[in-house]
Structure formats: structure tokens, C-alpha cells
Motif scaffolding. Structure first.
Motif, mmCIF file in Angstrom:
data_model
loop_
_atom_site.group_PDB
_atom_site.id
_atom_site.type_symbol
_atom_site.label_atom_id
_atom_site.label_comp_id
_atom_site.label_asym_id
_atom_site.label_seq_id
_atom_site.Cartn_x
_atom_site.Cartn_y
_atom_site.Cartn_z
ATOM 1 N N TRP A 122 0.843 -1.189 0.000
ATOM 2 C CA TRP A 122 0.000 0.000 0.000
ATOM 3 C C TRP A 122 0.880 1.242 0.000
ATOM 4 C CZ3 TRP A 122 -5.175 -0.035 -0.602
ATOM 5 C CH2 TRP A 122 -5.854 -1.232 -0.382
ATOM 6 N N TYR A 123 0.486 2.197 -0.819
ATOM 7 C CA TYR A 123 1.131 3.487 -0.894
ATOM 8 C C TYR A 123 0.056 4.551 -0.679
ATOM 9 C CZ TYR A 123 5.214 1.215 -2.958
ATOM 10 O OH TYR A 123 6.318 0.433 -3.184
ATOM 11 N N ARG A 124 0.483 5.770 -0.394
ATOM 12 C CA ARG A 124 -0.485 6.861 -0.279
ATOM 13 C C ARG A 124 0.118 8.136 -0.823
ATOM 14 N NH1 ARG A 124 -0.678 7.463 6.342
ATOM 15 N NH2 ARG A 124 1.442 8.334 6.619
ATOM 16 N N GLN A 125 -0.780 9.000 -1.275
ATOM 17 C CA GLN A 125 -0.354 10.286 -1.802
ATOM 18 C C GLN A 125 -1.297 11.355 -1.298
ATOM 19 O OE1 GLN A 125 0.110 10.472 -6.073
ATOM 20 N NE2 GLN A 125 1.432 12.260 -5.908
ATOM 21 N N ALA A 126 -0.763 12.208 -0.444
ATOM 22 C CA ALA A 126 -1.536 13.341 0.044
ATOM 23 C C ALA A 126 -1.469 14.468 -0.981
ATOM 24 C CB ALA A 126 -0.979 13.800 1.387
ATOM 25 N N SER A 127 -2.434 15.348 -0.914
ATOM 26 C CA SER A 127 -2.504 16.448 -1.861
ATOM 27 C C SER A 127 -1.232 17.296 -1.799
ATOM 28 C CB SER A 127 -3.726 17.320 -1.542
ATOM 29 O OG SER A 127 -3.835 18.388 -2.444
ATOM 30 N N GLY A 128 -0.620 17.483 -2.964
ATOM 31 C CA GLY A 128 0.574 18.293 -3.046
ATOM 32 C C GLY A 128 1.856 17.609 -2.616
ATOM 33 N N LYS A 129 1.778 16.324 -2.309
ATOM 34 C CA LYS A 129 2.954 15.585 -1.852
ATOM 35 C C LYS A 129 3.241 14.403 -2.768
ATOM 36 C CE LYS A 129 2.549 16.833 3.025
ATOM 37 N NZ LYS A 129 2.547 16.316 4.425
ATOM 38 N N GLN A 130 4.438 13.858 -2.622
ATOM 39 C CA GLN A 130 4.806 12.691 -3.409
ATOM 40 C C GLN A 130 4.174 11.427 -2.812
ATOM 41 O OE1 GLN A 130 9.142 12.731 -3.488
ATOM 42 N NE2 GLN A 130 9.087 13.674 -5.515
ATOM 43 N N ARG A 131 4.004 10.444 -3.667
ATOM 44 C CA ARG A 131 3.495 9.152 -3.200
ATOM 45 C C ARG A 131 4.526 8.514 -2.287
ATOM 46 N NH1 ARG A 131 0.758 5.130 -7.525
ATOM 47 N NH2 ARG A 131 -0.230 7.145 -7.945
ATOM 48 N N GLU A 132 4.058 7.962 -1.179
ATOM 49 C CA GLU A 132 4.968 7.330 -0.228
ATOM 50 C C GLU A 132 4.506 5.914 0.100
ATOM 51 O OE1 GLU A 132 5.194 8.868 3.745
ATOM 52 O OE2 GLU A 132 3.023 8.949 4.007
ATOM 53 N N LEU A 133 5.491 5.083 0.396
ATOM 54 C CA LEU A 133 5.208 3.717 0.804
ATOM 55 C C LEU A 133 4.587 3.711 2.196
ATOM 56 C CD1 LEU A 133 5.606 0.613 0.502
ATOM 57 C CD2 LEU A 133 7.840 0.940 1.572
ATOM 58 N N VAL A 134 3.541 2.915 2.375
ATOM 59 C CA VAL A 134 2.916 2.759 3.680
ATOM 60 C C VAL A 134 3.293 1.406 4.293
ATOM 61 C CG1 VAL A 134 0.729 2.607 4.934
ATOM 62 C CG2 VAL A 134 0.982 4.236 3.042
ATOM 63 N N ALA A 135 3.079 0.344 3.538
ATOM 64 C CA ALA A 135 3.348 -0.998 4.061
ATOM 65 C C ALA A 135 3.484 -1.979 2.911
ATOM 66 C CB ALA A 135 2.225 -1.450 4.996
ATOM 67 N N THR A 136 4.284 -3.011 3.149
ATOM 68 C CA THR A 136 4.424 -4.083 2.164
ATOM 69 C C THR A 136 4.312 -5.433 2.847
ATOM 70 O OG1 THR A 136 6.831 -4.153 2.385
ATOM 71 C CG2 THR A 136 5.930 -2.713 0.670
ATOM 72 N N ILE A 137 3.985 -6.434 2.051
ATOM 73 C CA ILE A 137 3.893 -7.793 2.567
ATOM 74 C C ILE A 137 4.330 -8.756 1.478
ATOM 75 C CG2 ILE A 137 1.422 -7.968 1.946
ATOM 76 C CD1 ILE A 137 1.094 -9.731 4.481
ATOM 77 N N THR A 138 5.170 -9.710 1.856
ATOM 78 C CA THR A 138 5.617 -10.714 0.902
ATOM 79 C C THR A 138 4.577 -11.822 0.796
ATOM 80 O OG1 THR A 138 6.713 -12.084 2.561
ATOM 81 C CG2 THR A 138 7.999 -10.266 1.604
ATOM 82 N N ARG A 139 4.764 -12.703 -0.156
ATOM 83 C CA ARG A 139 3.828 -13.811 -0.310
ATOM 84 C C ARG A 139 3.820 -14.686 0.940
ATOM 85 N NH1 ARG A 139 0.798 -16.133 -4.021
ATOM 86 N NH2 ARG A 139 0.413 -18.391 -3.884
ATOM 87 N N GLY A 140 4.972 -14.767 1.589
ATOM 88 C CA GLY A 140 5.069 -15.571 2.800
ATOM 89 C C GLY A 140 4.571 -14.878 4.049
ATOM 90 N N GLY A 141 4.247 -13.576 3.942
ATOM 91 C CA GLY A 141 3.654 -12.879 5.079
ATOM 92 C C GLY A 141 4.580 -11.949 5.837
ATOM 93 N N SER A 142 5.794 -11.773 5.374
ATOM 94 C CA SER A 142 6.685 -10.819 6.035
ATOM 95 C C SER A 142 6.246 -9.407 5.706
ATOM 96 C CB SER A 142 8.131 -11.044 5.567
ATOM 97 O OG SER A 142 8.586 -12.314 5.957
#
Length: 121
Positions: free
Chosen positions: A36-56
Motif C-alpha cells: 500500500w502506498y499513499r499520496q496526500a494532496s501536493g505531496k509525493q506518493r509514499e510507501l505505507v506498508a508491504t507484505i511478501t507472499r510468505g507474510g513478512s
């Protein structure tokens, strides 16, 4: 044609919770990393969270302890449970997934179109 579709965004007061979902559809052989990523108004897109297939999992510091990413591999879906929301969490939230699909069986990154999350104070 592979597609990612997000859902679950909306308007919530500070301290509230939302659960985002992102479902991948189409002819899919395998999905590796999702995020998941997010982009607030006027800002760059930033990483929020990631998950591997194995659940890390991995989180940006600002959401650690408040957000939880999870996935259902059988349903090709990734979730983001967001608790203790703050006004600064307001943004368009996008999911992405590294998907392997026929006919070439090569991995490509796909993005959803985003879902708006607005947190009021």
C-alpha cells in the motif's frame, strides 16, 4: 487483463478505523509482493506498508503500531487495517502487486486506481 481494485476508503474522525481491501483479478499465475502506498494532496506518493507472499511485513515509521497489512493468497487480495487514524493520514491510498501472468510468465508491477481516505480532526 490484470486489474487491481481498491475499496474501503471513506471519511472518518480522528481516532477511528478503516479497513482497505485490494483485489487482483484476471488471469494470474502468481502474486509475489503486495503493498500500500499513499499520496496526500501536493505531496509525493509514499510507501505505507508491504507484505511478501510468505507474510513478512514492513511499515513506514509513521504508521507502525497503528496499521496492519495482511493478505489472502487464495483470493488474491491484500488488506490494510488502519486504526487510531490521524488527520495526517488523509490521502489517496493505492495498492500495488508484483504479478506473474501468462502468456509470458514475467513479473510486472500493477497498480490500483486508488481510494480516498479522509480523517477529520
Amino acid at each position: 487483463q490484470v486489474q487491481l481494485v481498491e475499496s474501503g476508503g471513506g471519511l472518518v474522525q480522528a481516532g477511528g478505523s478503516l479497513r482497505l481491501s485490494c483485489a487482483a483479478s484476471g488471469t494470474i499465475f502468481n502474486i509475489n509482493g503486495m503493498g500500500w502506498y499513499r499520496q496526500a494532496s501536493g505531496k509525493q506518493r509514499e510507501l505505507v506498508a508491504t507484505i511478501t507472499r510468505g507474510g513478512s511485513t514492513n511499515y513506514v515509521d509513521s504508521v507502525e503500531g497503528r496499521f496492519t497489512i495482511s493478505r489472502d493468497n487464495a483470493k488474491n487480495t491484500v488488506f490494510l487495517q488502519m486504526n487510531s487514524l490521524k488527520p495526517e493520514d488523509t490521502a489517496v491510498y493505492y495498492c500495488d502487486a508484483d504479478i506473474v501472468s501468462p502468456p509470458w510468465y514475467k513479473q510486472y508491477a500493477y497498480w490500483g486506481r486508488g481510494t480516498q481516505v479522509t480523517v477529520t480532526s
